[in-house]
Structure formats: structure tokens, C-alpha cells
Design an enzyme around this catalytic site. Sequence first.
Site, PDB file in Angstrom:
ATOM      1  N   CYS A   1      40.698  37.277  38.051  1.00 59.72           N
ATOM      2  CA  CYS A   1      41.782  36.936  37.118  1.00 59.72           C
ATOM      3  C   CYS A   1      41.271  36.167  35.899  1.00 59.72           C
ATOM      4  O   CYS A   1      40.658  35.116  36.034  1.00 59.72           O
ATOM      5  CB  CYS A   1      42.804  36.087  37.865  1.00 59.72           C
TER       6      CYS A   1
ATOM      7  N   PHE B   1      42.583  34.687  43.371  1.00 60.08           N
ATOM      8  CA  PHE B   1      42.470  35.273  42.028  1.00 60.08           C
ATOM      9  C   PHE B   1      41.461  36.420  42.002  1.00 60.08           C
ATOM     10  O   PHE B   1      40.962  36.787  40.937  1.00 60.08           O
ATOM     11  CB  PHE B   1      42.084  34.189  41.018  1.00 60.08           C
TER      12      PHE B   1
ATOM     13  N   THR C   1      53.013  36.826  38.916  1.00 54.99           N
ATOM     14  CA  THR C   1      52.297  36.148  40.009  1.00 54.99           C
ATOM     15  C   THR C   1      52.503  34.636  39.964  1.00 54.99           C
ATOM     16  O   THR C   1      52.660  34.003  41.002  1.00 54.99           O
ATOM     17  CB  THR C   1      50.793  36.437  39.905  1.00 54.99           C
TER      18      THR C   1
HETATM   19  C1  HEM Z   1      43.548  39.900  37.588  1.00 56.80           C
HETATM   20  C2  HEM Z   1      45.930  36.984  40.674  1.00 56.80           C
HETATM   21  C3  HEM Z   1      47.999  34.688  36.883  1.00 56.80           C
HETATM   22  C4  HEM Z   1      46.084  37.982  33.887  1.00 56.80           C
HETATM   23  C5  HEM Z   1      43.983  39.269  38.750  1.00 56.80           C
HETATM   24  C6  HEM Z   1      43.513  39.578  40.089  1.00 56.80           C
HETATM   25  C7  HEM Z   1      44.187  38.780  40.942  1.00 56.80           C
HETATM   26  C8  HEM Z   1      45.081  37.937  40.154  1.00 56.80           C
HETATM   27  C9  HEM Z   1      44.063  38.742  42.470  1.00 56.80           C
HETATM   28  C10 HEM Z   1      42.450  40.615  40.466  1.00 56.80           C
HETATM   29  C11 HEM Z   1      43.069  41.919  40.863  1.00 56.80           C
HETATM   30  C12 HEM Z   1      42.055  42.930  41.393  1.00 56.80           C
HETATM   31  O1  HEM Z   1      40.917  42.609  41.725  1.00 56.80           O
HETATM   32  O2  HEM Z   1      42.455  44.083  41.510  1.00 56.80           O
HETATM   33  C13 HEM Z   1      46.694  36.109  39.904  1.00 56.80           C
HETATM   34  C14 HEM Z   1      47.503  35.031  40.454  1.00 56.80           C
HETATM   35  C15 HEM Z   1      48.069  34.369  39.387  1.00 56.80           C
HETATM   36  C16 HEM Z   1      47.626  35.051  38.177  1.00 56.80           C
HETATM   37  C17 HEM Z   1      47.669  34.724  41.941  1.00 56.80           C
HETATM   38  C18 HEM Z   1      48.984  33.175  39.357  1.00 56.80           C
HETATM   39  C19 HEM Z   1      49.074  32.262  40.297  1.00 56.80           C
HETATM   40  C20 HEM Z   1      47.618  35.342  35.730  1.00 56.80           C
HETATM   41  C21 HEM Z   1      47.972  34.950  34.385  1.00 56.80           C
HETATM   42  C22 HEM Z   1      47.436  35.889  33.533  1.00 56.80           C
HETATM   43  C23 HEM Z   1      46.739  36.859  34.367  1.00 56.80           C
HETATM   44  C24 HEM Z   1      48.797  33.715  34.023  1.00 56.80           C
HETATM   45  C25 HEM Z   1      47.487  35.969  32.022  1.00 56.80           C
HETATM   46  C26 HEM Z   1      47.952  35.063  31.229  1.00 56.80           C
HETATM   47  C27 HEM Z   1      45.255  38.783  34.656  1.00 56.80           C
HETATM   48  C28 HEM Z   1      44.489  39.905  34.107  1.00 56.80           C
HETATM   49  C29 HEM Z   1      43.742  40.438  35.171  1.00 56.80           C
HETATM   50  C30 HEM Z   1      44.081  39.654  36.348  1.00 56.80           C
HETATM   51  C31 HEM Z   1      44.506  40.383  32.656  1.00 56.80           C
HETATM   52  C32 HEM Z   1      42.763  41.610  35.098  1.00 56.80           C
HETATM   53  C33 HEM Z   1      41.376  41.072  34.836  1.00 56.80           C
HETATM   54  C34 HEM Z   1      40.334  42.158  34.682  1.00 56.80           C
HETATM   55  O3  HEM Z   1      40.287  43.088  35.497  1.00 56.80           O
HETATM   56  O4  HEM Z   1      39.550  42.050  33.744  1.00 56.80           O
HETATM   57  N1  HEM Z   1      44.931  38.245  38.821  1.00 56.80           N
HETATM   58  N2  HEM Z   1      46.806  36.097  38.537  1.00 56.80           N
HETATM   59  N3  HEM Z   1      46.865  36.496  35.681  1.00 56.80           N
HETATM   60  N4  HEM Z   1      44.982  38.665  35.994  1.00 56.80           N
HETATM   61 FE1  HEM Z   1      45.802  37.309  37.234  1.00 56.80          FE
END
Ligand code: HEM
Length: 461
Positions: A406, A399, A269
Site C-alpha cells: 500500500c 498493507f 479500507t
Molecule cells: C495497495 C490495504 C489505505 C492506496 C494496498 C494493498 C493492501 C492495502 C493490502 C495491497 C494489495 C495487493 O497486494 O493486492 C490498505 C488498508 C488501508 C489502505 C488496510 C487502510 C487502513 C489506503 C489509502 C490509499 C491507498 C489511504 C491512498 C490514499 C493504495 C494503492 C495501492 C494500495 C494505490 C496499490 C499500490 C500498488 O500496487 O502500487 N492497500 N490500504 N490505500 N493501496 Fe492501500
Amino acid sequence: AVATEAPIEPIPVVDVSQMTLDVRSPIELSLRLALQNGGVYIRRYHGFDIISASSLEAAIDLSDEDRFEKYMSIGQQTVRGFTGDGLFTAFNDEPNWQKAHDILLPAFSGSALRRYHTTMVKVAKRLIGAWDAADDEFVDVADDMTRMTLDTIGLTGFGYDFSSFERAEPHPFVSAMVRGLAYSQSLEMRRPDDGLDHSAADAEFKADCDFIASVVDEVIEARTTAGTPTEDDMLSLMLETPHPVSGEKLDPVNARYQVVTFLAAGHETTSGSLAFAMYFLVNHPEVLRRARAEVDALWGDTDEVTPSYEDIGNLTYVRQVFNESLRLWPAAAGFSRQAKVDTTLLGRHPMNKGDWAVVLAPVLHRDPTVWGDNPNAFDPDHFSPEREAARSVHAFKPFGTGERACIGRQFAMHEAVLVLGLLIHRYRFLDPESYQLRIAQRLTMKPADFRLKVRRRVPAE
Ligand code: HEM
């Protein structure tokens, strides 16, 4: 007196069964339908309904954690083939979610980010090395951003070096993951009675899951050989750290799923978002000029900049540019929410417990009641502190929302602002092909085939 109830106005139904669907980029169709029908409508495909609820009002309603929770789309459920009950793809009632969330949270604290900073700078300089060496050749923006974000999460989180800039082709982990994500996306549209033979695609997915698991073996093996780092990184939390209350460690199977989850979620992402931000910068010279003024004020005409941690917090306009880019093209196209109880959406659409709706972020982020008459215009001043303070926190959700939002948000923002700042400071960007934006979509989005030429700004203009 008896109050007369307002008539319940049903949500409009749009039947897309007869439309030609482009499975490679369903978001473009969704955007078009949202423009025609407003942010809230039911999309019907061969009798299968999805509620698209992407107005500000709907996002506020669906963000109510008492009535709604994360729903995992078919695509996300398919990703479980390689991420299992890792944080991103755990079902709400799987105990490993809370357990891993509590254990891994310290990896995303302010002090952890400060530790990652030096490595982020080191990897950003790999990108700069590659772009300096490109000379008059084109650079593939999304591919190089992916090289950088993969190396960054590998080194910061796992002490593992993917050495992506030493490879002409993407690391095989990336290729396997991208195929797996595209496959997961395609299942959103697959119908059991479509009469097609999917066995080759299914077998390829299985092989990709096995390959990804073998990369995890390598990452863990490298740690076992090298020993634990002095500071906890993500991998040592995953393998060795007990839960703060129960004292239990993650079980080995879950720990492996977390490794894949963070390698994947931690780079795909961020790289797509960076490529979109580059696209907008190249096409908005006045924005680029302002961003340059900001980096030049900080770093002058120093040739070899090594940003401090504090510098990144001071790049406020560059941060606005990145946020504005996340507004128009959020690399994660949205998030889904299911009812925890029988309830009513927006006071007019009854939902039973378990019914779900999707919030499409690019639609929410263009709601004219929030972003004005020209919501498609790229304008980083949308993120000036005054305007941010004046609008609902639910208007901008790249996010996700609530407790399943996130965990890597600050990590991604820091990495992105750092890299954009360095690139803006060092290069002029040339677009001799006058690139026209096309979206490549495979659960996440990127600009397809976006290439540029870059030239050093020496002497600084
Ligand atoms: C969850 C977007 C970068 C790790 C999410 C979700 C979104 C998102 C929309 C929620 C998904 C849902 O509700 O189904 C993004 C965007 C990023 C980004 C746009 C960069 C611009 C990152 C980075 C990491 C990361 C750098 C780790 C180093 C995670 C994890 C989840 C998550 C582990 C799951 C959280 C949970 O359910 O407990 N992200 N993300 N993301 N993201 Fe990101």
C-alpha cells in the site's frame, strides 16, 4: 554418504464443494477452515484449487520478491472495469505501473502528509459536528466513517468536496463503488458452467463503471475551472507532472484510472478499519480508559481541540489500538502472490511459474506461533515497541507486501489515529443494542450494521 531426502509432505486438500458458502462473507469460512487445517491448505471448489498459505512461515516465503510477485485475484481483475491499469490493479508487466508509481510517490512523502493534516482535521470536525448533532439518535459508525474518509481523500488529493455529511444517503459514487466491489467479489465464486443468468448483474456493473467515470469527469472539470493549487496534490501529479527520468506525463486514460483508484483505495479500507477499531474500543473498557488517559494528557479538557501534526505522532497508545484492530480485522482481507519462476513453497509444495497462493491476513495475524495461545484476544500491547521489535516484520501485513504494498499506509495511519484520538477525547460511546459483530465483505471488510449512541464527555470524566 548419500543424504536421504525427507519425504515431501503434501499440503492438505479441503474440498468445500458440498459446503454452503456464504458469498457475502467468505472470510468467516476461511477462518474456520484455517483453524481446522492450520494456515496452509488447498481449498478445492468444484475442482478449482486455491492455495491458502497464511502461516508466518508461508508469509515469509511468499514475501520473497525474487521468487514471488503480486497476483491479481479474479475479484481485483474485475475491479479493472473501473480502475484499469491504475496503480492498484495494474498487471506487473504493464509499464504504467512503474511510471505512475514514480510520479505519484511525492504525494505520499512526509512533507505531503504534513500538508494534508490541516484538511484531515477539518473533515474530522465534520464528523464531530454530525455526532454532536445526533443527540439521542443512533449513529451508523461505518457509514459516517465512510463519509469522513471520502471527503478527506477528495479534498486532500483532488481539491474536490464530496460534502458527504450534507447527504442523508451515501454519495452515489460510494454506492456505485460498493456495488462494483460486491460484484467483483461475487465473481470469485462464479463458475462458467453454473447455468445461471448473470446478465442483470453484468449490466449493472457496466452502468456503475460508466457512472464512476462520470464522477472523474466532474473532479477533473472542477480542477480545470479552479486552476492548479500552489502545492502539488495527487490530481496535479496525475494530470500535469512529468516522470522524474523520462519526462513523460501520465496519458489521459491512465490518469483517469488513477483518479478512481485513489478515490476508491483511499477511503474504503480506512473507513472499514476505523469502524472495526470503534467496535473493539466499545467492547474493551480497560483499553478505552488507557486511550482516554493518553488523549486527556495531551489535550486536557479543552472543548475544541485542533490537533497539531506532531500530536498525532504522540498518540502512541491510540496507534497501538488501531494496529491491533488491523491485526484482528484487517479491512483488506489479504493479498495474493504468484511464482515468478518454477519454485517450491515452504520447501514442500512445487509451484510452476504463474501458480499462485493467497495470504489471508486475518489468518496470518492469528498464527499462534506468533501471537500466543489466545491470538483472538484484543490486546493493543501486542504493538508495544518491545514486542514489535521482537517479532518478524512478516507477522503483520495489513498493507500487503513488497513493491506492490500500500502506497497510502502512512496517510491511512495518520488519518485514523487523528480521528480516533478526537472521538475518544470527546465522547462516551453507548451500545444499548449490545452489537454482535458480523462481517460485511465485498473485497474489503466492515462491521455490518454497527450503530452506537454517543454522549459528550462534559465535564471530562
Ligand atoms: C495497495 C490495504 C489505505 C492506496 C494496498 C494493498 C493492501 C492495502 C493490502 C495491497 C494489495 C495487493 O497486494 O493486492 C490498505 C488498508 C488501508 C489502505 C488496510 C487502510 C487502513 C489506503 C489509502 C490509499 C491507498 C489511504 C491512498 C490514499 C493504495 C494503492 C495501492 C494500495 C494505490 C496499490 C499500490 C500498488 O500496487 O502500487 N492497500 N490500504 N490505500 N493501496 Fe492501500
